[in-house]
Design a protein around this motif. Structure first.
Motif, PDB file in Angstrom:
ATOM      1  N   GLU A 113     134.876   5.781  -8.585  1.00 30.56           N
ATOM      2  CA  GLU A 113     136.147   5.558  -9.286  1.00 30.56           C
ATOM      3  C   GLU A 113     136.122   6.173 -10.680  1.00 30.56           C
ATOM      4  O   GLU A 113     137.107   6.768 -11.115  1.00 30.56           O
ATOM      5  CB  GLU A 113     136.426   4.058  -9.390  1.00 30.56           C
ATOM      6  N   ALA A 114     135.008   6.016 -11.384  1.00 24.48           N
ATOM      7  CA  ALA A 114     134.896   6.566 -12.739  1.00 24.48           C
ATOM      8  C   ALA A 114     134.935   8.087 -12.711  1.00 24.48           C
ATOM      9  O   ALA A 114     135.571   8.721 -13.559  1.00 24.48           O
ATOM     10  CB  ALA A 114     133.622   6.078 -13.411  1.00 24.48           C
ATOM     11  N   ALA A 115     134.284   8.684 -11.738  1.00 30.46           N
ATOM     12  CA  ALA A 115     134.256  10.151 -11.635  1.00 30.46           C
ATOM     13  C   ALA A 115     135.611  10.715 -11.228  1.00 30.46           C
ATOM     14  O   ALA A 115     135.992  11.811 -11.649  1.00 30.46           O
ATOM     15  CB  ALA A 115     133.186  10.581 -10.636  1.00 30.46           C
ATOM     16  N   ASP A 116     136.363   9.958 -10.415  1.00 32.91           N
ATOM     17  CA  ASP A 116     137.640  10.435  -9.878  1.00 32.91           C
ATOM     18  C   ASP A 116     138.853   9.913 -10.634  1.00 32.91           C
ATOM     19  O   ASP A 116     139.980  10.003 -10.135  1.00 32.91           O
ATOM     20  CB  ASP A 116     137.773  10.029  -8.400  1.00 32.91           C
ATOM     21  N   ASP A 117     138.668   9.356 -11.829  1.00 32.87           N
ATOM     22  CA  ASP A 117     139.774   8.815 -12.598  1.00 32.87           C
ATOM     23  C   ASP A 117     140.849   9.888 -12.810  1.00 32.87           C
ATOM     24  O   ASP A 117     140.528  11.030 -13.134  1.00 32.87           O
ATOM     25  CB  ASP A 117     139.277   8.304 -13.957  1.00 32.87           C
ATOM     26  N   PRO A 118     142.136   9.556 -12.625  1.00 36.10           N
ATOM     27  CA  PRO A 118     143.216  10.537 -12.776  1.00 36.10           C
ATOM     28  C   PRO A 118     143.268  11.187 -14.166  1.00 36.10           C
ATOM     29  O   PRO A 118     143.722  12.314 -14.302  1.00 36.10           O
ATOM     30  CB  PRO A 118     144.493   9.730 -12.517  1.00 36.10           C
ATOM     31  N   ASP A 119     142.796  10.476 -15.176  1.00 31.90           N
ATOM     32  CA  ASP A 119     142.794  11.025 -16.536  1.00 31.90           C
ATOM     33  C   ASP A 119     141.504  11.765 -16.874  1.00 31.90           C
ATOM     34  O   ASP A 119     141.274  12.109 -18.028  1.00 31.90           O
ATOM     35  CB  ASP A 119     143.007   9.895 -17.555  1.00 31.90           C
ATOM     36  N   GLY A 120     140.683  11.989 -15.895  1.00 29.22           N
ATOM     37  CA  GLY A 120     139.400  12.655 -16.109  1.00 29.22           C
ATOM     38  C   GLY A 120     138.269  11.660 -16.004  1.00 29.22           C
ATOM     39  O   GLY A 120     138.479  10.447 -16.074  1.00 29.22           O
ATOM     40  N   PRO A 121     137.061  12.150 -15.814  1.00 32.40           N
ATOM     41  CA  PRO A 121     135.905  11.261 -15.635  1.00 32.40           C
ATOM     42  C   PRO A 121     135.751  10.268 -16.785  1.00 32.40           C
ATOM     43  O   PRO A 121     135.919  10.614 -17.947  1.00 32.40           O
ATOM     44  CB  PRO A 121     134.717  12.222 -15.593  1.00 32.40           C
ATOM     45  N   VAL A 122     135.455   9.033 -16.424  1.00 30.05           N
ATOM     46  CA  VAL A 122     135.258   7.966 -17.398  1.00 30.05           C
ATOM     47  C   VAL A 122     133.775   7.853 -17.711  1.00 30.05           C
ATOM     48  O   VAL A 122     132.954   7.823 -16.797  1.00 30.05           O
ATOM     49  CB  VAL A 122     135.772   6.617 -16.834  1.00 30.05           C
ATOM     50  N   THR A 123     133.431   7.798 -18.995  1.00 31.12           N
ATOM     51  CA  THR A 123     132.054   7.587 -19.389  1.00 31.12           C
ATOM     52  C   THR A 123     131.719   6.123 -19.150  1.00 31.12           C
ATOM     53  O   THR A 123     132.413   5.227 -19.641  1.00 31.12           O
ATOM     54  CB  THR A 123     131.837   7.921 -20.877  1.00 31.12           C
TER      55      THR A 123
END
Length: 175
Positions: A113-123
């Motif tokens: 989910e973090a890697a595929d976040d619509p706003d870009g990868p989440v740290t």
């Protein structure tokens, strides 16, 4: 109905009231997902359904016809799942082990989910990891080690294939 579990198609004829968890455990013999609260409150039954984290105790099996399900037994077939398993061992991220299958499936889902976040990868900071895994309870209190293990894998970008199964060791956990 057909359930695709860990890459294998299974034709089942369960009672229409059978939960996904019971189908996995009782019909397919996949006992990694645990039956605990039966209310979706503890996360012990977490599996991946079409790549998303779900509590298998809350879903009817018949409603999952044709879905792709990944249980803890199938995680070692993926780079992220295998690396997480090794990181859990290296970080001693389990005590009794009861919650570990659900924790691992949830962690794979959280990393995806973090890697595929619509706003870009989440740290994934430690606080972010804690929040994302908050639906999975550990009665032994292994949370700090679980968070460190997930952070270790997140920092290595396993989802991008940069780290292989054998690339994580106990020595890596000391950094």
């Amino acid at each position: 109905m057909t359930l695709r579990v860990n890459g294998i198609a299974h034709v089942l004829e369960p009672d229409h009231r059978t939960t996904l968890l019971d189908a996995l455990r009782d019909h397919l013999g996949l006992t990694g997902a645990k039956k605990a609260c039966d209310h979706g409150q503890c996360g012990a039954c977490t599996v991946l359904l079409d790549g998303r984290r779900v509590c298998a105790c809350l879903l009817l099996a018949v409603a999952q016809d044709g879905a792709e399900i990944t249980t803890v037994e199938g995680l070692s077939d993926t780079a992220t799942g295998a690396a997480l398993q090794r990181a859990f061992v290296a970080r001693d991220a389990f005590q009794c082990g009861f919650c570990t299958p659900g924790q691992l499936c949830s962690a794979v889902g959280a990393l995806t989910e973090a890697a595929d976040d619509p706003d870009g990868p989440v740290t994934l900071t430690e606080a972010e990891i804690r929040e994302r895994l908050s639906g999975n309870l550990c009665r032994c209190g292994a949370y700090p080690a679980i968070v460190r293990a997930v952070r270790d894998v997140a920092e290595r970008n396993v989802g991008d294939g940069d780290v292989g199964v054998g690339d994580f060791s106990v020595r890596d956990a000391d950094r």
